[in-house]
Structures are given as C-alpha cells and as structure tokens.
Design a protein around this motif. Sequence first.
Motif, short mmCIF file in Angstrom:
data_model
loop_
_atom_site.label_atom_id
_atom_site.label_comp_id
_atom_site.label_asym_id
_atom_site.label_seq_id
_atom_site.Cartn_x
_atom_site.Cartn_y
_atom_site.Cartn_z
N SER A 49 0.82 -1.22 0.00
CA SER A 49 0.00 0.00 0.00
C SER A 49 0.85 1.26 0.00
CB SER A 49 -0.92 0.01 1.22
OG SER A 49 -0.18 0.21 2.42
N GLN A 50 2.08 1.18 0.54
CA GLN A 50 2.96 2.34 0.58
C GLN A 50 3.74 2.52 -0.72
OE1 GLN A 50 2.78 4.57 3.18
NE2 GLN A 50 1.09 3.16 3.61
N VAL A 54 -2.68 6.49 -3.27
CA VAL A 54 -4.03 6.29 -2.74
C VAL A 54 -5.03 6.59 -3.85
CG1 VAL A 54 -3.35 6.83 -0.37
CG2 VAL A 54 -4.16 8.66 -1.87
N CYS A 59 -2.90 9.87 1.75
CA CYS A 59 -1.47 9.95 1.45
C CYS A 59 -0.79 8.63 1.78
CB CYS A 59 -0.83 11.08 2.25
SG CYS A 59 0.96 11.23 2.06
N SER A 60 0.08 8.18 0.89
CA SER A 60 0.96 7.05 1.15
C SER A 60 2.39 7.54 0.98
CB SER A 60 0.68 5.91 0.16
OG SER A 60 1.08 6.28 -1.16
#
Length: 394
Positions: A49-50, A54, A59-60
Amino acid sequence: MTTTTTPPRLASADVYRGFVMLLMMAEVLRFHKVSEALPNSSFWGFVASQQDHVSWVGCSLHDLIQPSFSFLVGVVLPYSVASRMSQESSFVKLFGRALWRSLILILLGIFLRSQWAEQTNFTFEDTLTQIGLGYPFLFLLGFASKRVQIGALVVILVGYWAAFAIYPLPDANFDYANAGALKDWEHNLTGFAAHWNKNTNLAWAFDRWFLNLFPRAEPFLHNRGGYATLSFIPTLGTMLLGLVAGNLLKSNKKQQDKLKIFIILGVSGLVLGLFLNWSGICPNVKRIWTPTWVLFSGGWCFLLLSFFYWTVDILQKRNWFFILTVIGMNSIAAYVIADGFNSYVSSSLKIHLGQNYAAIFGEPYQTLVHGFLILLIDWLILRWMYNRKLFIRI
C-alpha cells in the motif's frame, strides 16, 4: 536573494533527493505482486500500500515522491542562482537558462510518456512537465522579497481553491462514463468537497479543451487516474515552500535554529492540512494537487528535510548515505534510467539468466529478486557516472 559568493553544496539535499529517487526506482520490486501471492500477510499488504498512490483522498509514502522532488527544486534554487551569479552571469542570461531548462523538462517528460506509443503523447501531468511548467515563475519569484514569495503562495492556494469551488457541480444529465468517472464511486466526496471529485472538476474540464489542441490518435476525454495539467499551479506552491527552506538554509542563522523552524513548519503543515481535509473546506488529494495537499505534503517535506539536514549537515554523517548520494547527485539520469531503460534490463536478465531464475526463493518473491537485480544494475551505472564525475544537469 544574496548572490555575491558561491555557497557550499548542500549535501542533505542530495541525500534527500536520492531517497526520493530510490523510492521511485524501487517500483521494480513490485511489492503488490508479493502481497497478492501472500494475501494473508498484513506486512506485505502494508508495504504494498505504501508503494502505490491512494485512490483519491489521503497519502501514502509513494505519494510523497513528486512533492518531495518539486520541493527540492525550490530548496536548491538559491544555491544554483548564487553559483551562476558568482560567475558574473547577468539576470537576462540566467532567466534565459531557466526558460531553456523549463522547455527541456517539459519535452523530456513528454518523450518519456510517449515511449512505445504510436505517436507523441502530449501530456503534462507527470513530475518533469509539472516542474517545467512552473519553473520560470519560481525563478522570477526567487529574486523577490520574502513577503512577495509568501504573498504569491497565498494567492496560488486561495485562488486555486476558489476556482475549483466556483466551478459548477455535475448536473442530473452529466455523462459520468464519458468523463471516466463513476457517480457512485466509493471515493467520491459529498457536499461542498464534491467540487474536487475525480474528472468532474475544473482541471478536468480544462484538459478536455487544452489537450485536444494537440494532435492525438483519439480525442482526449479524461485521465484514468484523474491527474491534470493545471496541477502545475499548486505544484508551484510546493516549489515555493522549498524556496522558503532554501533561503533559510542559505541564511546566516544557526543550524539548530534552522532545524527548529523546519520542524515547526513541518508540523504546522500537517496539522493545517488535516484540519482543512477534516472540515470539508478542501480535501487532501494528491492527484489534482489541492491546496490542502500543498500544505500537508509540504509539512512532510519539511520534516524529511529536517531529518536529512540534521544527520548529514549537522552531525556530518554523509557517509551513512553514500548509496543515496550517488543517486541524488544524478537524479535526472536516475529518472531517465528508471523510466526508459529498465524494460531493456528486465528482458535482458530473463534472456541470460532464464525465464524462471527469480523463483530461487519461491514463487511469491520473484519480483523482489528480479527487481533487486534491476535496481543494482541501475545503481552501478550511476556509481560509474559518479566516479567519473559525469552528472547530467538541465
């Protein structure tokens, strides 16, 4: 902006830039593939996910790549101008160089986005073109007073917010499919915040006109990710925040005082961004670079700069970050290699090592092995250039 002497190179900016570029280059690791192969692993789910943007609000870590790169353009501008003015370059020559640099960045961005296309893909929403569109204005503001710079930032943020707020919301007859949007998309915002929904906003409407002025195989209707050309305006705001940081770094203030100011600005940006998003005044959307995103991502940029400034320039631990320095001092080369060369490296590895060589540690980890080798080759190329002082400058 003081320009009488050439300031020493800001090592922390090189390291920070190297960190940002490494995040971008590390896309070849394809963490999402590992997560898909190991669906029960919360660790790989989080890591994946990082390494992705997004869907809309939020925010990632990956979302911080472009604002950091833009922020650093502003950070190094005072140093760049001071260096050239020390060589007795006139303002006219410097501005001409700024326009030339802007044009190269825009054309390079279009070139990289047009690879493997049947014709030139005229698009202006990627990192290089966005910086290129705003750079001449940043350069001019670099010679203005601090009050003018802050005033320009306020005008950009408030004006861009107002333009979106005034643009009418879709009516009952709006063709969502034609706009590449869904009326019931789970990430759609409601109420006043709906003015910043995907492909129903001012920036999308502008691109429906602007991008169709260029030759295209088919008329432009929408960007699948919701990205827009006009984002270069608030991106200029991000670069202005970097300019504020650069002027402070170049000032005669004590290092510890500079660090404190960076931390205060960083925390303030995060808090203000969270408040504006939570209140519904303006959502925090990276894809259309809302004013809230300028403040929120700017807060992270100040905090990241604080960390690297403290460790590299204050504690003098530059040797800890040699890997990042090699990348950061040749960021344009790193960008081009990652965006235009890695597909060749990828296919070559499979040709010479075998189609299934990356399964040495098991099927789920193939992309990690394959991606790591690509990253290693990229870095060795940059290290070779570093050793020979071959730095690509625009």
